[in-house]
Design an enzyme around this catalytic site. Structure first.
Site, PDB file in Angstrom:
ATOM      1  N   SER A 242       0.849  -1.193   0.000  1.00  0.00           N
ATOM      2  CA  SER A 242       0.000   0.000   0.000  1.00  0.00           C
ATOM      3  C   SER A 242       0.882   1.239   0.000  1.00  0.00           C
ATOM      4  O   SER A 242       2.105   1.147  -0.032  1.00  0.00           O
ATOM      5  CB  SER A 242      -0.878   0.011   1.249  1.00  0.00           C
ATOM      6  OG  SER A 242      -0.064   0.276   2.369  1.00  0.00           O
ATOM      7  N   LYS A 243       0.220   2.378   0.043  1.00  0.00           N
ATOM      8  CA  LYS A 243       0.955   3.647   0.032  1.00  0.00           C
ATOM      9  C   LYS A 243       1.946   3.729   1.182  1.00  0.00           C
ATOM     10  O   LYS A 243       2.965   4.396   1.102  1.00  0.00           O
ATOM     11  CB  LYS A 243      -0.025   4.813   0.115  1.00  0.00           C
ATOM     12  CG  LYS A 243      -0.842   4.970  -1.133  1.00  0.00           C
ATOM     13  CD  LYS A 243      -1.092   6.447  -1.439  1.00  0.00           C
ATOM     14  CE  LYS A 243      -1.773   6.623  -2.773  1.00  0.00           C
ATOM     15  NZ  LYS A 243      -3.144   6.101  -2.769  1.00  0.00           N
ATOM     16  N   ARG A 244       1.628   3.039   2.266  1.00  0.00           N
ATOM     17  CA  ARG A 244       2.533   3.063   3.410  1.00  0.00           C
ATOM     18  C   ARG A 244       3.926   2.561   3.043  1.00  0.00           C
ATOM     19  O   ARG A 244       4.902   2.870   3.697  1.00  0.00           O
ATOM     20  CB  ARG A 244       1.990   2.184   4.548  1.00  0.00           C
ATOM     21  CG  ARG A 244       0.968   2.851   5.431  1.00  0.00           C
ATOM     22  CD  ARG A 244       0.577   1.940   6.570  1.00  0.00           C
ATOM     23  NE  ARG A 244       0.085   0.659   6.076  1.00  0.00           N
ATOM     24  CZ  ARG A 244       0.722  -0.497   6.230  1.00  0.00           C
ATOM     25  NH1 ARG A 244       1.881  -0.530   6.852  1.00  0.00           N
ATOM     26  NH2 ARG A 244       0.206  -1.612   5.761  1.00  0.00           N
TER      27      ARG A 244
END
Ligand code: GLU
Length: 467
Positions: A242-244
Site C-alpha cells: 500500500s501507500k505506506r
C-alpha cells in the site's frame, strides 16, 4: 495467435502490482510471438483523470513495455457496448429491469431480516410461462444479464487451478445503467471478445468477476479466453502492498534513481521463477517466461533485493547513458553540466552507489562550489602537508591527465617530502570534494577537470575558500 492485454483503469498511478501484471502480459505475448494490447478502462468518469492516464502511459514507456495495439479507450467504444446490449435483449440473454433503487433497498432489508444473503430476486427476469408486470411509467430501466439459473461455471485458472462456482450463487448482473451507460464487467467482456484476447493475465482481485464474465461471453457465443490470476504482492512487512510502503507509483522508482531494467528484473521474479536465476535481461525473460512457473501464493516485496539489483545494473550500465540520466537529474537541481564531463565521474562512482541520485550527488561535487569544513582542513593540513601540496600542484599543469600518471606524481611527491600516502591523499580528497571518503584519489583527480583541481587546491594555502 496469443493475444494478451493490460487493462488499467486511469484512476491512479501505475503501481508496482499493475506494472507486474503488464510485464507478465507483455512477456507472454512476446514469448509466443503474439500481440500485446493496451486498453484503458476509463468508463468510471468520476474517478478517471488525465493525470492518472498520463502516469500510466509514462510508466509503460519508462519500463519499455511496448504495445502492439492501442491504447484503446472504453469511453470511445460506448456505441459498441450499446449495440451488444441490444443484441442480447433481442436474443433474450438480457432483459430490462424496472426495480427502483428504493425497491431494491427494501428487498435487501427484508432478505437481511430473514437472515438471507441480499440479492436481486429476479422479479423482472423473463421465464417461460411467467407473466411480467407492465413497466411502471417514468422509470428508466437497467439492463440485466440473464445469468444461467442452474449448473456451474468453471475454468482452469493457469495460476490457481480449477475454480468452480454454482450459477445459483450469481444474481443477474446489471450490464447497463438507467442512463444506458455500460457497467464495468460488461465492457471487459465485450472488449476481450472484440480484441480476440486469448489469455487474460490480471490480478486476483478480479477472480470474483471471472464467472460472470465467462457466462456473458458464453451467452454471446464468444470464445472464452484462458485466465491467469496473479496473486497479490505483499510489502516488506508482509502486509498488503500500500501507500505506506513508500514507492507505489512506478515513476516514483524513477525519481528515486532506479534503472528501469532493475525494476523489471525485480518484478519478473515477484511470483515467477526460472530455476534459481535472479539476474537476467528482458530478452532472456521473454524467452523463458511461461505461466506454469507462477506461484499461487502471495509474493513479498523485498526492497533490499531491488536495491541490490539496481546497484548491479548501475555497474553494468554504459557510462554515456548514465551520464545522460545523471545530467537530467543535475539539471533538475539547477546544475548545468556537460554530459561528457559527467561521464568521468559516473565511471568512477558507478561501482559505489546504489541509485542514480547518489551518482548525481557525486557528479554535483564537481559542479557545485562548496567550502571544505574548517575543522577538516585544520585536522589534515599540517605545515609539511602544505609544502607537499604546493609541490604537487606545481607539477599538475604538466602531468598527463589520467589516473596512472597522476598516481605516479603523488607517489613521487610523498617520497620527496618523506610523507605517508594518507598525509597527502586525505587533504586532496577534502579540498576536492569536501569529503574524507572518495574513490582512489588518483582516479578522482583524473575525473575532475584540471583547472578545477588547481583552483580547489589553491584554497589550501591562500586561506581562501575555493571559488
Ligand atoms: N481495469 C481493471 C483494473 O484496473 C483490470 C481489468 C482486467 O484486467 O480485466 O483493475
Amino acid at each position: 495467435m496469443i493475444r494478451t492485454r493490460f487493462a488499467p483503469s486511469p484512476t491512479g498511478f501505475l503501481h508496482v502490482g499493475g506494472a507486474r501484471t503488464a510485464l507478465f502480459s507483455w512477456a507472454y505475448a512476446r514469448r509466443h510471438s503474439g500481440r500485446f494490447i493496451l486498453r484503458i478502462e476509463d468508463t468510471d468518469v468520476a474517478r478517471s483523470t488525465p493525470e492518472a492516464l498520463q502516469a500510466i502511459l509514462d510508466g509503460m514507456h519508462w519500463l519499455g513495455l511496448d504495445y502492439d495495439e492501442g491504447p484503446y479507450y472504453q469511453t470511445q467504444r460506448l456505441d459498441r457496448y450499446r449495440s451488444v446490449t441490444e443484441q442480447m435483449l433481442a436474443a433474450g440473454t438480457a432483459y430490462r429491469c424496472y426495480t427502483t433503487p428504493d425497491e431494491l433497498e427494501r428487498l435487501r432489508e427484508e432478505q437481511r431480516a430473514e437472515g438471507l444473503k441480499p440479492r436481486y430476486d429476479g422479479r423482472w427476469r423473463p421465464e417461460p410461462g411467467k407473466i411480467l408486470p407492465s413497466p411502471p411509467p417514468g422509470v428508466a430501466p437497467v439492463i440485466r444479464f440473464r445469468n444461467p439459473a442452474d449448473g456451474i461455471v468453471a475454468w482452469d485458472d493457469l495460476v490457481k487451478g480449477r475454480i468452480e462456482i454454482a450459477n445459483r450463487e450469481l444474481d443477474d448482473l446489471v450490464i447497463a445503467r438507467p442512463d444506458g451507460t455500460p457497467t464495468y464487467n460488461f465492457c471487459v467482456v465485450v472488449d476481450d471478445w472484440d480484441m480476440g484476447i486469448s489469455h487474460v493475465i490480471r490480478g486476483d482481485d478480479h477472480v470474483n468477476n471471472t464467472p460472470r464474465q465467462i457466462n456473458i461471453l458464453a451467452a454471446l457465443g464468444a470464445d472464452v479466453p484462458q485466465y491467469a490470476h496473479l496473486s497479490m504482492i505483499l510489502g516488506d512487512d508482509g502486509q498488503k502492498l500500500s501507500k505506506r510502503h513508500g514507492a507505489v507509483s512506478v515513476m516514483q522508482y524513477d525519481d528515486e534513481g532506479y534503472l528501469p531494467e532493475a525494476l523489471l528484473n525485480y518484478l519478473a521474479r515477484l511470483g515467477w521463477s526460472h530455476g534459481d536465476a535472479e539476474v537476467f535481461s528482458m530478452a532472456q525473460f521473454c524467452e523463458w517466461f511461461d505461466l506454469d512457473h507462477i506461484t499461487a501464493s502471495a509474493a513479498q516485496f523485498n526492497s533490499d533485493k531491488l536495491n541490490w539489483l539496481n546497484a548491479h545494473y548501475l555497474r553494468q550500465a554504459d557510462a554515456r547513458r548514465l551520464a545522460r540520466l545523471v545530467g537530467k537529474r543535475l539539471a533538475a537541481r539547477g546544475v548545468t553540466a556537460d554530459d561528457r564531463a559527467i561521464e568521468a565521474i559516473v565511471d568512477l562512482y558507478k561501482e559505489r552507489v546504489s541509485n542514480l541520485n547518489e551518482l548525481a550527488d557525486a557528479a554535483e561535487l564537481v559542479y557545485i562550489e562548496f567550502h571544505p569544513r574548517q575543522e577538516l582542513l585544520a585536522r589534515h593540513l599540517a605545515p609539511e602537508t602544505l609544502a607537499a601540496l604546493n609541490d604537487f600542484a606545481a607539477h599538475l599543469p604538466d602531468v598527463a591527465w589520467e589516473a596512472q600518471a597522476i598516481g605516479t606524481l603523488i607517489r613521487e611527491t610523498i617520497a620527496r617530502h618523506g610523507l605517508k600516502m594518507p598525509k597527502l591523499a586525505m587533504p586532496l580528497r577534502i579540498l576536492l570534494t569536501g569529503l574524507e571518503q572518495t574513490p582512489s584519489v588518483d582516479a578522482l583527480i583524473a575525473a575532475f577537470p584540471r583547472e578545477l583541481v588547481l583552483r580547489r587546491l589553491a584554497a589550501a594555502w591562500s586561506g581562501q575558500p575555493p571559488r
